[in-house]
Enzyme design. Structure first.
Site, PDB file in Angstrom:
ATOM      1  N   ASN B  54      -8.751  13.268   6.255  1.00 55.19           N
ATOM      2  CA  ASN B  54      -9.470  12.067   6.796  1.00 55.19           C
ATOM      3  C   ASN B  54     -10.414  12.741   7.914  1.00 55.19           C
ATOM      4  O   ASN B  54     -11.522  11.942   8.091  1.00 55.19           O
ATOM      5  CB  ASN B  54      -8.642  11.285   7.595  1.00 55.19           C
ATOM      6  CG  ASN B  54      -7.139  10.447   6.940  1.00 55.19           C
ATOM      7  OD1 ASN B  54      -6.207  10.280   7.211  1.00 55.19           O
ATOM      8  ND2 ASN B  54      -7.487  10.084   5.402  1.00 55.19           N
ATOM      9  N   ASN B  56     -12.862  14.649   7.933  1.00 57.27           N
ATOM     10  CA  ASN B  56     -14.148  14.825   7.497  1.00 57.27           C
ATOM     11  C   ASN B  56     -15.064  13.530   7.801  1.00 57.27           C
ATOM     12  O   ASN B  56     -16.321  13.350   7.539  1.00 57.27           O
ATOM     13  CB  ASN B  56     -14.607  15.113   5.971  1.00 57.27           C
ATOM     14  CG  ASN B  56     -14.346  14.057   4.941  1.00 57.27           C
ATOM     15  OD1 ASN B  56     -13.429  13.061   5.205  1.00 57.27           O
ATOM     16  ND2 ASN B  56     -14.992  13.923   4.218  1.00 57.27           N
ATOM     17  N   ASP B 116      -8.741  -0.186   1.674  1.00 58.83           N
ATOM     18  CA  ASP B 116      -8.837   0.766   0.672  1.00 58.83           C
ATOM     19  C   ASP B 116      -8.179   0.543  -0.533  1.00 58.83           C
ATOM     20  O   ASP B 116      -8.120   1.182  -1.675  1.00 58.83           O
ATOM     21  CB  ASP B 116      -8.927   2.124   0.910  1.00 58.83           C
ATOM     22  CG  ASP B 116      -7.175   2.367   1.424  1.00 58.83           C
ATOM     23  OD1 ASP B 116      -6.502   1.472   1.226  1.00 58.83           O
ATOM     24  OD2 ASP B 116      -6.790   3.550   1.844  1.00 58.83           O
ATOM     25  N   LEU B 118      -6.703  -2.886  -3.400  1.00 64.15           N
ATOM     26  CA  LEU B 118      -6.901  -4.240  -3.984  1.00 64.15           C
ATOM     27  C   LEU B 118      -5.849  -5.215  -3.375  1.00 64.15           C
ATOM     28  O   LEU B 118      -6.210  -6.392  -3.145  1.00 64.15           O
ATOM     29  CB  LEU B 118      -7.124  -4.065  -5.484  1.00 64.15           C
ATOM     30  CG  LEU B 118      -7.293  -5.327  -6.351  1.00 64.15           C
ATOM     31  CD1 LEU B 118      -8.753  -5.656  -6.037  1.00 64.15           C
ATOM     32  CD2 LEU B 118      -6.858  -4.994  -7.724  1.00 64.15           C
ATOM     33  N   CYS B 172      -1.423   6.293 -28.625  1.00 66.67           N
ATOM     34  CA  CYS B 172      -1.369   7.573 -29.508  1.00 66.67           C
ATOM     35  C   CYS B 172      -2.196   8.408 -28.864  1.00 66.67           C
ATOM     36  O   CYS B 172      -2.021   9.799 -29.006  1.00 66.67           O
ATOM     37  CB  CYS B 172      -1.700   6.862 -30.888  1.00 66.67           C
ATOM     38  SG  CYS B 172      -3.331   6.806 -31.103  1.00 66.67           S
ATOM     39  N   CYS B 431     -11.112 -20.933 -10.099  1.00 67.93           N
ATOM     40  CA  CYS B 431     -10.382 -19.851  -9.294  1.00 67.93           C
ATOM     41  C   CYS B 431      -9.068 -20.381  -8.938  1.00 67.93           C
ATOM     42  O   CYS B 431      -8.875 -21.384  -8.471  1.00 67.93           O
ATOM     43  CB  CYS B 431     -11.101 -19.592  -7.938  1.00 67.93           C
ATOM     44  SG  CYS B 431     -10.143 -18.467  -6.984  1.00 67.93           S
TER      45      CYS B 431
HETATM   46 ZN   LIG Z   1     -11.572 -18.489  -4.978  1.00 70.94          ZN
END
Ligand SMILES: [Zn+2]
Lengths: 304, 604
Positions: B54, B56, B116, B118, B172, B431
């Protein structure tokens, strides 16, 4: 990157600290960075100065030489006195050597043995023209940055600059060249653009004129500032319907005398990025002006 | 921005309460910018401790802080840097914990994401929607950055754009016909999890553990539950290593030569490798140790490394076996994955990789640099200042912007843009988070409930403590609940349900699942369709979730062009898609449109 089997000569500790950026720009670039000497001249204690210094210090150059000229106090985050600034920089990355000087004479000496020269403020160093000339002679990259209120800019004079660019099809690195217009051909002795034609350059010229205006008359400043902003927007297509209100003009005029911290951080970020590109020789450098406008949150690149 | 200055400079910001989520690369820069700009009341949440990699970019941290809590060190550093002018209240915790309720979020004027991952982004988005608090969202990857704003109910929320599809490889390719180093790394990670991790029926190499025909050949007794490849607790470390190496680099390779026979007509077939022999022949050579080095180990070094590390797990970490998670920072794990991937690469004539490169691929390491973080953090503050100083009556859609930081200038007829903006959009009416859109799920109903919970409800829908009610032919059945306050017998029942298939739980085609998460105030109605082909060799996509506008809402005529656009988009037009780290990248074809939008942005 990473698959070319190249051995690191960086220490294990350095490799651990720089891991994430080595993954981005490669070990060879990090290596080149670790042999670079960067001289920062002018208002090193301004917020823009602090932002740039922090960014190149984190990147891992060999040494940073700070030459404070016509400096300000209490605007940055690295400390008020030069000693405090040095200690903070050293603290951020102990692999970097930090030196501090005051005055133009020291700057003139340090420039000659540097890899890159970064000026903070077009008007901060009276001898800017001679520094620019010795950079040209020595094949040293010259960068000049400035933040005025809600605007900021970075100018680059990298001489005849070659850089490596990845070929999109083959993935191989190919060498490319940019022939930069020199600082001396672009700016007058007062550090103001000679004959700007592009919107960012025109705005920069006007901002610098307003800044150097010692008048305490807000009305006068307001008018000047308004002209600069209106001119810039007219050229970038924002015009007609949108007249700036009296209140806006006043606000611009007040802001022209101060640094707005997020603006310095954005300009300092792009500034740092370009210096790193120069030191590593990777990626196409900007040619030759970056201009940021915080009112619209846009950053444009144009050739002066 | 100009309005802010005219309202008396940046004064007044000190009274605003700001929540910063994340004290990483963007977070450190953000705290500095907030303090420098005049914000004085900041609450900071971060779960993490400081790692040497971290240093850097996370410039508030020093070497001596490694191992300590980021939130605490960052808060103290800001206090010192700004001489106490900005008070940062640090909380060491996971933002997804139930103590950070909608009421907690509601106490802030604005929430700033410097995350960082989702999952956390999606969760914070939901909490801000519930609490009706504006949120600034950010992302920074390499030279690219992005900042956007969510005004609850007025502009697109984080879930209005489709969730990213994790990068997957054909089964595969991984199992039988690898062509690139990445295929070998994915295989090695699967092998690691098969040998040392918790049981996972979706492991791509699960058959390797079950087809135990070589066990008898090797003199070992086949185990129950088909986990013969794992260490059986009576085995010596050497026997274990021998059996694994023989099975995966010799016997299985011979089998794969037959299975994928067609493939080897056009490329060289795999050559089985006697790893044990190679490792023992070079007994004097040192196994490689430097995992940061970019040197590529030789076949002999890889053989020696894997033999050593397999034994090491049994000798030194046997109490952890069956429960070791893949962790790129665990040196044993990285040494195993690197050497296994390289030996596999040798077998298939694929280029070998350094431990450095394998760490990047296996650990999904996001390239992060200080300059991009600094720019992104500053753009967050510009948006924050606008949010907290916005005039009553101004449409927030016009006040806030999405801003992109690019690697190279984007040429348009208005000039070349390195920092470029886009207007905010109205919420996507399909949504499922902010507009209560209805969802349709296609899935193979022989899947276990656990699969539905892990992959669909947590993975795809981003819920944390879900409850699931199934309605089939008018009968409502509670099939799953989680979170605090459950009785032990309930926990037991739901755990046993999780092991049952969906069809055994009476979920069929046409069933409706009511899936909810109280902490996120989210309740979804999901229509189920059975599709046995999903997740097979022919169609590796395991399930599909699609959103649609609820009938009651879609019957209304769109009232504006913006809504029209939102409607079209929801009806299947491809929209921006987030990358794994949550950053949205605009495809090149949208460049012109983006520019036109940016031109529309006015001075005021
Ligand atoms: Zn939304």
């Amino acid at each position: 990157m990473g698959t070319d089997g190249e051995a690191l000569t960086l220490s294990t500790e350095e490799a651990a600290v720089y891991d994430r950026q080595i993954r981005l720009w490669g070990a060879d670039a990090q290596q080149r960075m670790s042999t670079s000497r960067v001289v920062v001249v002018g208002r090193v204690r301004s917020n823009l100065g602090n932002e740039l210094i922090k960014n190149i210090c984190l990147a891992g150059v060999s040494s940073i030489i700070l030459c404070s000229v016509n400096d300000v106090e209490g605007q940055g985050f690295l400390g008020d006195s030069l000693d405090e600034v040095r200690n903070s920089v050293q603290d951020i990355n102990r692999f970097v050597k930090v030196d501090i000087f005051e005055g133009e004479e020291a700057a003139a000496n340090e420039v000659k043995s540097s890899t890159a020269v970064c000026l903070i403020g077009f008007d901060s160093v009276p001898s800017i023209m001679s520094i620019a000339k010795s950079c040209r002679q020595g094949g040293i990259g010259l960068f000049v940055g400035e933040c005025i209120g809600l605007f900021g800019a970075v100018f680059l004079d990298l001489g005849v600059r070659s850089y490596a660019e990845e070929d999109k099809d083959s993935g191989r690195l190919i060498e490319k060249v940019i022939d930069y217009t020199s600082y001396a051909d672009t700016f007058d002795d007062m550090g103001v653009p000679k004959a700007p034609t592009a919107p960012g350059a025109i705005a920069l010229g006007e901002m610098l004129r307003i800044k150097s205006n010692s008048s305490e008359d807000v009305e006068e400043l307001t008018v000047a500032y308004a002209r600069a902003v209106a001119e810039m927007y007219e050229r970038t297509g924002v015009n007609g319907k949108q007249r700036l209100s009296e209140q806006h003009l006043r606000s611009f005029a007040h802001a022209a005398r101060t640094e707005v911290p997020p603006v310095s951080a954005i300009v300092g970020g792009i500034y740092g990025r370009e210096v790193i590109k120069y030191l590593t020789g990777k990626d196409e450098p900007l040619n030759n002006l970056f201009f940021f406008d915080a009112i619209r949150s846009t950053g444009i690149v144009e050739c002066m | 921005m100009d309005t802010v200055i005219s309202n008396g400079g940046l004064n007044g910001l000190g009274l605003k309460k700001v929540l910063v989520v994340g004290a990483g690369g963007v977070g450190c820069e953000l705290l500095k910018n907030l303090g420098m700009s005049g914000f004085e009341r900041v609450t900071l949440i971060d779960l993490d401790t400081i790692d040497v990699s971290n240093l850097n970019r996370q410039f508030l941290f020093r070497k001596e802080h490694v191992g300590q809590a980021k939130a605490k060190i960052a808060a103290a550093a800001i206090e010192k840097m700004l001489h106490g002018k900005c008070k940062v209240d640090p909380i060491v915790g996971n933002i997804k914990e139930e103590r950070f309720s909608a009421k907690f979020f509601g106490e802030f004027d604005v929430v700033l994401n410097a995350l960082d991952n989702l999952d956390a982004r999606r969760h914070v988005n939901r909490m801000c929607l519930n609490a009706k608090v504006p949120m600034v969202e950010s992302g920074s990857t390499g030279y690219l950055g992005q900042v956007t704003v969510v005004h609850p109910g007025k502009t697109e929320c984080y879930d209005c754009n489709p969730a990213p599809v994790p990068k997957t490889y054909a089964v595969c390719t991984i199992r039988s016909t690898p062509e690139k180093p990445v295929h070998c790394v994915v295989w090695a990670k699967q092998l690691f999890e098969l040998l040392f991790g918790p049981e996972d029926e979706s492991n791509l190499l699960a058959d390797l553990a079950k087809n135990d025909e070589d066990a008898a050949e090797n003199g070992a007794t086949p185990m129950a539950e088909g986990r013969s490849l794992q260490w059986d607790r009576k085995q010596s470390s050497e026997d274990f290593a021998e059996r694994v190496l023989k099975r995966v680099f010799w016997n299985d390779v011979l089998r794969q030569r037959e299975v994928a026979e067609e493939t080897w007509k056009t490329r060289a077939p795999p050559e089985p490798l006697d790893v044990l022999k190679i490792a023992k022949q070079n007994a004097d050579a040192d196994a490689p140790t430097n995992l940061l080095d970019q040197l590529v180990w030789t076949k002999e070094q890889n053989a020696k490394c894997i033999f050593g590390v397999l034994k090491r797990f049994v000798e030194r970490r046997n109490d952890e076996i069956g429960n070791i998670q893949f962790d790129k920072d665990d040196d044993d794990v990285l040494a195993f994955v690197t050497s296994a991937a390289n030996l596999r690469a040798s077998v298939y004539g694929v280029e070998l990789s350094s431990a450095f490169a394998v760490k990047g691929i296996a650990g999904n390491i996001i390239h992060a640099i200080a300059t991009t973080n600094a720019i992104v953090a500053a753009l967050i503050v510009l948006e924050t200042i606008k949010i907290v100083t916005i005039d009553q009556g101004t449409d927030p859609k016009d006040a806030s912007l999405t801003t992109y930081v690019k690697r190279f200038p984007n040429s348009t007829r208005r000039g070349k843009f390195l920092v470029q903006t886009e207007r905010l959009q109205a919420p996507n009416r399909a949504c499922f988070v902010c507009s209560k859109g209805r969802l349709e799920l296609e899935i193979d109903l022989s899947r276990k409930l656990q699969f539905l919970i892990d992959k669909v409800v947590r993975g795809n829908l981003g819920m944390i403590n879900p409850s699931i009610y199934a309605t089939t032919a008018g009968n409502v059945n509670i099939i799953y609940e989680s979170g605090e306050g459950l009785e032990p017998d309930e926990v037991e029942m739901y755990e046993s349900n999780a092991k049952k298939s969906l069809s055994d739980l009476n979920v069929g085609s046409g069933s409706t699942l009511e899936i909810g998460d109280i902490s996120q105030s989210l309740n979804l109605s999901v229509l189920v369709t059975h599709n046995p082909a999903l997740g097979s060799e022919a169609d590796p996509v395991e399930f599909s979730v699609t959103g649609s506008i609820p009938e009651s809402a879609s019957a209304e005529a769109p009232s504006s062009a913006v809504e029209e656009e939102a409607l079209q988009r929801s009806n299947g037009n491809k929209k921006r898609r987030r990358k794994d780290d949550g950053v949205v990248f605009v495809p090149t074809s949208k460049k012109e449109k983006l520019q036109m939008l940016s031109d529309m942005i006015e001075i005021e």
